[in-house]
Design a protein around this motif. Structure first.
Motif, PDB file in Angstrom:
ATOM      1  N   VAL A   1      66.694 -98.499  50.382  1.00  0.00           N
ATOM      2  CA  VAL A   1      65.649 -97.796  49.622  1.00  0.00           C
ATOM      3  C   VAL A   1      65.054 -96.665  50.461  1.00  0.00           C
ATOM      4  O   VAL A   1      64.948 -95.530  49.995  1.00  0.00           O
ATOM      5  N   SER A   2      64.676 -96.972  51.702  1.00  0.00           N
ATOM      6  CA  SER A   2      63.980 -95.961  52.515  1.00  0.00           C
ATOM      7  C   SER A   2      64.886 -94.774  52.810  1.00  0.00           C
ATOM      8  O   SER A   2      64.414 -93.646  52.913  1.00  0.00           O
ATOM      9  N   GLN A   3      66.201 -95.004  52.927  1.00  0.00           N
ATOM     10  CA  GLN A   3      67.128 -93.892  53.199  1.00  0.00           C
ATOM     11  C   GLN A   3      67.573 -93.221  51.893  1.00  0.00           C
ATOM     12  O   GLN A   3      68.439 -92.364  51.905  1.00  0.00           O
ATOM     13  N   ARG A   4      67.001 -93.659  50.805  1.00  0.00           N
ATOM     14  CA  ARG A   4      67.235 -93.081  49.476  1.00  0.00           C
ATOM     15  C   ARG A   4      68.714 -93.070  49.091  1.00  0.00           C
ATOM     16  O   ARG A   4      69.209 -92.095  48.504  1.00  0.00           O
ATOM     17  N   HIS A   5      69.388 -94.161  49.390  1.00  0.00           N
ATOM     18  CA  HIS A   5      70.811 -94.225  49.087  1.00  0.00           C
ATOM     19  C   HIS A   5      71.093 -94.174  47.586  1.00  0.00           C
ATOM     20  O   HIS A   5      72.098 -93.631  47.157  1.00  0.00           O
ATOM     21  N   ILE A   6      70.202 -94.774  46.794  1.00  0.00           N
ATOM     22  CA  ILE A   6      70.439 -94.784  45.347  1.00  0.00           C
ATOM     23  C   ILE A   6      70.323 -93.366  44.797  1.00  0.00           C
ATOM     24  O   ILE A   6      71.187 -92.902  44.049  1.00  0.00           O
ATOM     25  N   ALA A   7      69.262 -92.669  45.224  1.00  0.00           N
ATOM     26  CA  ALA A   7      69.077 -91.291  44.759  1.00  0.00           C
ATOM     27  C   ALA A   7      70.250 -90.418  45.183  1.00  0.00           C
ATOM     28  O   ALA A   7      70.718 -89.562  44.438  1.00  0.00           O
ATOM     29  N   ARG A   8      70.761 -90.663  46.387  1.00  0.00           N
ATOM     30  CA  ARG A   8      71.875 -89.853  46.884  1.00  0.00           C
ATOM     31  C   ARG A   8      73.137 -90.069  46.072  1.00  0.00           C
ATOM     32  O   ARG A   8      73.952 -89.177  45.905  1.00  0.00           O
TER      33      ARG A   8
END
Ligand SMILES: [Zn+2]
Length: 522
Positions: free
Chosen positions: A156-163
């Motif tokens: 979540v913190s590394q924004r993997h889903i958004a990426r």
């Protein structure tokens, strides 16, 4: 991974997938997300993807459906226990700069427990994290459980889903659809999900959200820093890996969905082992001199084994297993966790007197750090429907202790005890009222407050609290029905509390607005 064909969809699934497709296709242009948000995304080059607001909206719509799922579980004891792991992890991630203020404020950072007995945890869009009871049950220490939470937190913190949801990525809508199917499929009582698994798309569905290998590596690296930064034993990461690998060798019968989304390459294992000696170096973050997140804050192993036992019992609905646990926990020299499982099983089987007697024995011999857990179990048994007939004198004592306590479980069981004993109701209402002011999204606290207010004869307040319980889980239609019902109460009941009546009117307008907003987004 590529998804070639469309899996069979029920109307419910189709509704989700359509919403997800719409969200994925209506992404803002890929440029600028990073600059706008100012979020610092280290190591993985391409930071473009879904905006934080869009990701949160998508997450909220998934959470709204999970709240309605019969497998969703708000167990006060396990929620409190998971929070004692989750909050230090979140604190460490913030202190390390992994979670910048904007992400911290705008994502949910919320754990959602499922009764599912399979070993799994998964990051959802918007900062929601799913945790199966099976995972809690399979871990042997708080550090093992925390290592999985730290890894998922880092997705979540590394924004993997958004990426993954970049506009250019043609696979993205399917990845998203498959992930959500995976979430549903991961829950036991969904017939459609089982039918879907039986189909040719089984592998795709089981893969859930398939992060890239780079993303997994990053979640391991960041997660390890978060785990040790929060003061957990770094070896937890390694023993958890070993546990999963052993399970993978022994069986692959679907009881470890986590393995499917996290194949354990020898490279990952070696990497984690190599990190352990580094954990004491300054690299590891604010480990020294941080009282809230320091090593002293990690729960003792004795408490973890009770919580794992609780997860095991709550994930099981079959009376045969419960009877077996009840018997095993009464054997001479049974371990505390076995006794805890026996008492809770007896309680769930409706055998209150026996449950209470085992819990009393357990409490009398409780290891340091587990006294409160045993006292709460005793209270939980005493507020059960079958315990009324026992007329046990300790109910009032335990109730007053709980209502003077500091945890959410104390408050919720204390209030249930107030209802069961028809005593200390005003005190319970005051404490719950203060709690929901600080935690307005706590649906169970609102629901309990509603019952206490009804017992006190405060009908207007009770109906409004019920509305707030619905609103807290984003059921705005249900909330509006109740707020309107509150306004239709007989004049005598409405006018007895003019202040509350004014609040009901304001809340009705606000909820109407929320309902319009959510209709616009669908
Ligand atoms: Zn992962």
């Amino acid at each position: 991974m590529v998804f070639h064909a469309r899996p069979p969809l029920s109307p419910r699934f189709r509704r989700w997938s359509v919403a997800v497709l719409a969200a994925a296709l209506l992404l803002p242009p890929s440029a600028g997300t990073r600059a706008q948000s100012g979020v610092n995304l280290p190591s993985l080059g391409d930071g473009a993807g879904m905006s934080i607001a869009a990701e949160r909206r998508l997450g909220d719509s998934i959470a709204r459906d999970i709240y309605r799922d019969p497998d969703y579980l708000d167990d006060p004891v396990l929620v409190d226990y998971l929070q004692t792991l989750w909050q230090p992890l979140l604190g460490a991630a913030r202190a390390r700069g992994d979670v910048p203020p904007e992400l911290s404020d705008r994502l949910a950072w919320q754990l959602l427990i499922s009764r599912d007995k399979r070993v799994n945890a998964f990051a959802l869009p918007g900062g929601y994290l799913g945790v199966h009871l099976g995972l809690v049950a399979a871990t042997e220490s708080s550090a093992e459980l925390a290592s999985v939470l730290a890894h998922e937190l880092s997705h979540v913190s590394q924004r993997h889903i958004a990426r993954m949801l970049t506009k250019q990525d043609q696979a993205a809508p399917w990845l998203m659809g498959a992930m959500i199917l995976g979430v549903l499929a991961a829950r036991a009582n969904v017939d459609v999900a089982n039918a879907a698994i039986a189909g040719s798309q089984a592998v795709a569905i089981q893969n859930q959200l398939n992060f890239s290998r780079d993303m997994e590596r990053e979640a391991d690296r960041v997660g390890f820093g978060v785990l040790t930064g929060a003061g957990f034993e770094p070896l937890g990461f390694v023993t958890m890996f070993e546990k999963l690998q052993q399970a993978a060798r022994l069986n692959d019968d679907g009881s470890f969905p986590y393995l499917r989304s996290h194949p354990l390459t020898s490279e990952r294992m070696a990497d984690m082992r190599a990190r352990v000696p580094l954990a004491d170096a300054p690299l590891a973050g604010p480990r020294v001199g941080a009282p809230v997140t320091g090593p002293a804050a990690t729960p003792p192993k004795a408490l973890h084994s009770l919580m794992a036992a609780r997860a095991r019992v709550l994930s099981e609905n079959g009376p045969d297993r419960q009877r077996a646990w009840l018997q095993a926990g009464q054997a001479p020299n049974a371990a505390p966790a076995a006794q805890y499982a026996a008492a809770l099983s007896a309680h769930r089987l409706g055998q209150s007197a026996q449950a209470l007697s085992i819990a009393r024995q357990g409490r009398a011999a409780a290891a340091p750090g587990t006294q409160d857990a045993w006292a709460l179990l005793q209270l939980e048994i005493l507020v059960g429907p079958n315990a009324r007939a026992l007329n046990d004198a300790s109910l009032a004592t335990l109730r007053d202790q709980a209502l003077a306590g500091s945890t959410r479980a104390d408050l919720l069981f204390g209030a249930q005890a107030a209802l069961a004993s028809q005593g200390a109701l005003a005190g319970a209402a005051a404490r719950l009222q203060a709690w929901v002011v600080a935690q307005p999204k706590d649906a169970q606290a609102w629901q309990t407050l509603s019952r206490v207010q009804a017992a006190l004869g405060q009908r207007l307040r009770s109906v409004r609290s019920e509305a707030e319980a619905r609103a807290a889980q984003m059921d705005y239609g249900g909330a509006l029905d109740r707020l309107r019902a509150a306004q239709m109460l007989p004049a005598a009941e409405r006018n007895a509390d003019p202040m509350e009546l004014a609040i009901v009117d304001v809340r009705r307008r606000e909820v109407e607005e929320l309902l319009r907003d959510s209709a616009r987004q669908e």
